[in-house]
Design a protein around this motif. Sequence first.
Motif, PDB file in Angstrom:
ATOM      1  N   ARG A   1      23.088 -11.640  -4.509  1.00  0.00           N
ATOM      2  CA  ARG A   1      21.859 -11.086  -4.954  1.00  0.00           C
ATOM      3  C   ARG A   1      21.264 -11.448  -5.407  1.00  0.00           C
ATOM      4  NH1 ARG A   1      22.817  -8.118 -11.047  1.00  0.00           N
ATOM      5  NH2 ARG A   1      21.592  -6.505 -10.305  1.00  0.00           N
TER       6      ARG A   1
ATOM      7  N   ARG B   1      14.818  -8.608  -3.719  1.00  0.00           N
ATOM      8  CA  ARG B   1      15.692  -7.926  -3.138  1.00  0.00           C
ATOM      9  C   ARG B   1      17.074  -7.100  -2.846  1.00  0.00           C
ATOM     10  NH1 ARG B   1      14.391  -7.176   2.655  1.00  0.00           N
ATOM     11  NH2 ARG B   1      13.034  -9.460   2.102  1.00  0.00           N
ATOM     12  N   ASP B   2      17.920  -7.309  -4.181  1.00  0.00           N
ATOM     13  CA  ASP B   2      19.090  -7.044  -4.220  1.00  0.00           C
ATOM     14  C   ASP B   2      18.709  -7.121  -5.928  1.00  0.00           C
ATOM     15  OD1 ASP B   2      19.975  -9.578  -3.494  1.00  0.00           O
ATOM     16  OD2 ASP B   2      20.697  -7.914  -1.262  1.00  0.00           O
ATOM     17  N   PHE B   3      18.324  -7.818  -6.341  1.00  0.00           N
ATOM     18  CA  PHE B   3      17.957  -7.794  -8.396  1.00  0.00           C
ATOM     19  C   PHE B   3      16.581  -7.339  -7.862  1.00  0.00           C
ATOM     20  CE2 PHE B   3      15.934  -9.567 -11.241  1.00  0.00           C
ATOM     21  CZ  PHE B   3      17.101  -9.836 -13.001  1.00  0.00           C
ATOM     22  N   ARG B   4      16.862  -6.083  -8.577  1.00  0.00           N
ATOM     23  CA  ARG B   4      15.743  -5.140  -9.065  1.00  0.00           C
ATOM     24  C   ARG B   4      15.579  -3.957  -9.787  1.00  0.00           C
ATOM     25  NH1 ARG B   4      15.288  -0.807  -5.188  1.00  0.00           N
ATOM     26  NH2 ARG B   4      13.427  -0.935  -4.037  1.00  0.00           N
ATOM     27  N   TYR B   5      14.328  -4.226 -10.493  1.00  0.00           N
ATOM     28  CA  TYR B   5      13.967  -3.703 -11.584  1.00  0.00           C
ATOM     29  C   TYR B   5      12.736  -3.378 -11.663  1.00  0.00           C
ATOM     30  CZ  TYR B   5      18.673  -5.268 -13.047  1.00  0.00           C
ATOM     31  OH  TYR B   5      20.229  -5.501 -13.780  1.00  0.00           O
TER      32      TYR B   5
END
Lengths: 278, 270
Positions: free
Chosen positions: B256, B260-264
Amino acid sequence: MRVHLAQIKPVLGDVEKNAAKHFEIIEHALQQGCEMVVFPELSLTGYYLLDLVYDVAMDESHPVYQKFLEYSKDIAIVFGYVYESKDRLFYNASAFVHRGVTVHQHRKVYLPDYTLFEEGRYFAAGNRIQTFETEFGTTGMLICEDVFHMSSLYILSQSGVQNIIILSNSPARGNLELGHDASNTWQTSNRYMAGVLTVNVIFVNRVGVEDGVSFWGGSEVYDARGRLLANLEMFKEQTACVDIDLENVRRARIETPFLRDEKSFLLRNFLNSERGIK
Amino acid sequence: MRLDLDLTVDILTNFIKEETEKIGLKNVVLGLSGGIDSALSAALAAKALGGDRVYAYCMPYKLSSDESLKDAIKVAETFKLNFEVIEITDMVDPYFAMMDDISKLRMGNVMARQRMICLFDMSAKVGGLVLGTSNKTELLLGYGTWYGDLASAINPIGDLYKTQVWELSEYLGIPQSVVDKPPTADLWVGQTDEQELGFTYKQADDLLYAMIDERRRISELIRMGFEEEFVKKVADRVRRNQFKRNPVVIAKVSQRTIGRDFRYCRDWGY
């Protein structure tokens, strides 16, 4: 039928705060003698959830959902939320609750996953378009993008729908000379749907800004003869009570009996033909 | 490319108000150069929040033109902004003195970044968000200093082409001298944007609108009558400057990774 349109701006990812706002509006709607209150798509959560999808998801056992059921004893409530199924899939869903029970849950079938949308990345797609019986006649719920697919409208129509409730989160964009593309498309579509399907159309779109994207509101109601009964302002948080005469469906279907004359066998034959198989 | 002006003003003022207030702030801060882009951002902010909640700073260097300062004052007066002059000469000259071979380009970047330092410091002082003043044309062409004038918290005009900035500025009553003068970064005496870019904003905007907004391919653009060399030059500029428009590039190691894949959203919880 007296409907309360709740054109709100939810707080992104804060279910508690959003629930409190819903309950306040529901109480207000009750005071005004409304029989139904309609909130926009994902009204309990906000739209650009991204990884927040997994934090805000709920099912009927959630205390907030239970509170909706409690309120629904006296008023029908339509709201949007993220539904987490038993098999751990996440849906962009809406609920129609009334008399203390969930009358119907709709899971968004057509998830936009292009340009500024990425719902397909986060949500599982629903696979059913269904009508349901209510105290106000046969009703159907669609969530935003669902409306732009003929299959949704066709199935609802052939299932005897009289009221179509649309929960929406439409962003303003393509803002050029003559209004913006999104509202032009929606207003055309809503009016067309009401007049051609001879149904009452209740469209509730959110307002507010999330990371620079403005949701335009402009919630509106058309009766089954395609007449505009109410429209709310763009970009402003606003509510309104609208009276819809359910007898209009009867009158519309006498004046313009498109439903009676629909030849659905044409569609069946086409879909079963070689050209129809895709 | 013409705008529905009322609607655009509604969207942009609502944007400034909501994106500022929802995170608990009251004010905005911006650099007022005397040019049209910052004038438009300021005018929109004043319309959204009231001039008393807009803190505008003109930050000239000793070689900046007097005209620019005069125009900045005019804008501040027109929209009743809080206004202050912070001269950056004494901040950047010692650095320039240490670098005997410094180029005009490097000096320009240092000044732009010094102004950024002042703005973010004023942001902390008055409790205001730094309002961006880069338009879509500049952002696409990369005509700005990374972490300098391109740095801001929210930008109301970043989706407006320069020609649309002109159109909206006239509509909002920005002083005529600001609307009419040739755009300049005012980094050295006599500099104009169009001279430096090698084409006019009108030419660039017509092409960019067709290329970006209308998604036309290069072959199509050439068929439409745009010169091949110009099309390729601009397309290449847009590509080469992507780094200025993206958040920082992080090396992926974990499951994560931020961005990229930690998206807020920035508006997470607001």
